[in-house]
Structures are given as structure tokens and as C-alpha cells.
Design a protein around this motif. Structure first.
Motif, mmCIF file in Angstrom:
data_model
loop_
_atom_site.group_PDB
_atom_site.id
_atom_site.type_symbol
_atom_site.label_atom_id
_atom_site.label_comp_id
_atom_site.label_asym_id
_atom_site.label_seq_id
_atom_site.Cartn_x
_atom_site.Cartn_y
_atom_site.Cartn_z
ATOM 1 N N VAL A 156 0.807 -1.221 0.000
ATOM 2 C CA VAL A 156 0.000 0.000 0.000
ATOM 3 C C VAL A 156 0.843 1.274 0.000
ATOM 4 C CG1 VAL A 156 -1.999 -1.083 1.083
ATOM 5 C CG2 VAL A 156 -0.231 -0.060 2.521
ATOM 6 N N ALA A 168 -6.005 7.051 2.130
ATOM 7 C CA ALA A 168 -6.600 6.428 0.943
ATOM 8 C C ALA A 168 -8.125 6.450 0.985
ATOM 9 C CB ALA A 168 -6.120 4.986 0.800
ATOM 10 N N THR A 221 -0.237 4.755 -1.840
ATOM 11 C CA THR A 221 -1.565 4.411 -2.338
ATOM 12 C C THR A 221 -2.602 5.389 -1.794
ATOM 13 O OG1 THR A 221 -0.946 2.088 -2.461
ATOM 14 C CG2 THR A 221 -3.280 2.573 -2.437
ATOM 15 N N PHE A 222 -3.377 5.973 -2.726
ATOM 16 C CA PHE A 222 -4.387 6.947 -2.319
ATOM 17 C C PHE A 222 -5.782 6.616 -2.836
ATOM 18 C CE2 PHE A 222 -0.286 9.047 -2.356
ATOM 19 C CZ PHE A 222 -0.229 9.500 -1.048
ATOM 20 N N GLN A 223 -5.882 5.764 -3.835
ATOM 21 C CA GLN A 223 -7.169 5.333 -4.390
ATOM 22 C C GLN A 223 -7.113 3.813 -4.544
ATOM 23 O OE1 GLN A 223 -9.462 8.110 -4.169
ATOM 24 N NE2 GLN A 223 -10.227 7.213 -6.034
ATOM 25 N N ILE A 224 -8.027 3.106 -3.871
ATOM 26 C CA ILE A 224 -8.028 1.646 -3.876
ATOM 27 C C ILE A 224 -9.385 1.145 -4.373
ATOM 28 C CG2 ILE A 224 -7.850 -0.449 -2.462
ATOM 29 C CD1 ILE A 224 -6.132 1.237 -0.487
ATOM 30 N N THR A 233 -3.846 2.556 5.489
ATOM 31 C CA THR A 233 -3.585 3.718 4.635
ATOM 32 C C THR A 233 -4.458 4.889 5.081
ATOM 33 O OG1 THR A 233 -5.255 2.970 3.061
ATOM 34 C CG2 THR A 233 -2.985 2.310 2.625
ATOM 35 N N TYR A 292 -7.093 4.323 -10.022
ATOM 36 C CA TYR A 292 -6.720 3.608 -8.814
ATOM 37 C C TYR A 292 -5.227 3.300 -8.791
ATOM 38 C CZ TYR A 292 -11.728 3.147 -8.305
ATOM 39 O OH TYR A 292 -13.060 3.424 -8.180
ATOM 40 N N ASN A 293 -4.615 3.489 -7.605
ATOM 41 C CA ASN A 293 -3.217 3.105 -7.384
ATOM 42 C C ASN A 293 -3.101 1.620 -7.084
ATOM 43 O OD1 ASN A 293 -3.617 5.877 -5.652
ATOM 44 N ND2 ASN A 293 -1.865 5.961 -7.009
ATOM 45 N N ARG A 340 -14.171 7.072 4.381
ATOM 46 C CA ARG A 340 -13.221 6.836 3.287
ATOM 47 C C ARG A 340 -13.521 5.592 2.458
ATOM 48 N NH1 ARG A 340 -8.164 5.734 4.436
ATOM 49 N NH2 ARG A 340 -8.374 5.122 6.594
#
Length: 141
Positions: free
Chosen positions: A35, A62, A38-41, A59, A106-107, A89
């Protein structure tokens, strides 16, 4: 009879309405997924929301979209998320991944996908969808 929930240090996952209960594979994926930065999952086939919750815990910045095709499982994931510290979130979406469209980038994309390809089906449709690749297969992912 087993518990209808699984207790972690910082959250509880109820799994009594889901075909697949909290298991070792999901817990390991949530713990081992890389992760960093990582900011968008995107969590495909979130089930109880277990992996989305674990990744939210790991995270702090995220945002997580958790997709689930089964209505009962999606509702249970929504409840699990709502009772967590990370409800602001995590967005649980009840939708077939085949028709999921978004402008988000997405990351990290995670999935604990159905894994039976040519195995005997059981009478429970919800459990078949969660365990067999009839709705979500490796090529689609």
C-alpha cells in the motif's frame, strides 16, 4: 456453531449474511498488499468488506471503493464499514464488476476472487457466486 463475526483489534467484521466468511486468504491479502504511496483503492468482490477495512486501517489517506455483486453481502459490508473508524473513506457499491464504470484512477486494485473453475456447485446460489468463477473470472479481472 461459529461466531457470526470476526473481531480484530480496531474493528469487527460481521459475516453472517455473506456466503464467504472471514478466512485466512482474505486476512493475508489485507495484511500483505503493498500500500506504499496508495491513495485510491478498488476492492473487487468485497464480500464482508474485510479487505477494504484492513486497507483503510493501513492507509490513513486512501479512499476505497468496494464493489460487491451480491446485495446481502454488500449490505453487510456497508454495515461493517459504518461501524468502523473509516466509514468516511470507504464507499461500498452493489454492482456487477462487468458493468462498473468510473472516472476514478486507482493506485491499487485488490480482489480475493472466486477460485473454483470446474468444480461441483452446491445448492446455495450465493455461495456458488462467491466461490466459482461463473460471474467473475481471472480474464475479466
Amino acid at each position: 456453531m461459529s461466531n457470526p463475526f470476526f473481531q480484530f483489534k480496531q474493528f469487527t467484521v460481521w459475516h453472517d449474511k455473506c456466503a464467504m466468511k472471514v478466512g485466512t486468504d482474505g486476512v493475508l491479502l489485507g495484511a500483505w498488499a503493498d500500500v506504499e504511496n496508495t491513495f485510491q483503492i478498488l476492492d473487487v468482490g468485497t464480500g464482508t468488506g474485510l479487505i477494504a477495512l484492513m486497507l483503510a486501517q493501513r492507509t490513513p489517506l486512501a479512499r476505497i471503493t468496494a464493489i460487491e455483486i451480491d446485495e446481502e453481502a454488500a449490505e453487510q459490508a456497508r454495515i461493517n464499514v459504518a461501524h468502523s473508524s473509516w466509514a468516511d473513506r470507504i464507499d461500498v457499491v452493489c454492482k456487477n464488476f462487468r458493468s462498473f464504470e468510473t472516472e476514478d484512477k486507482y493506485n491499487l486494485i485488490v480482489s480475493n476472487p472466486p477460485y473454483f473453475i470446474d468444480a461441483l456447485h452446491c445448492p446455495d446460489k450465493q455461495r456458488n457466486m462467491a466461490r466459482h468463477t461463473c460471474e467473475l473470472n481471472y480474464e475479466l479481472l
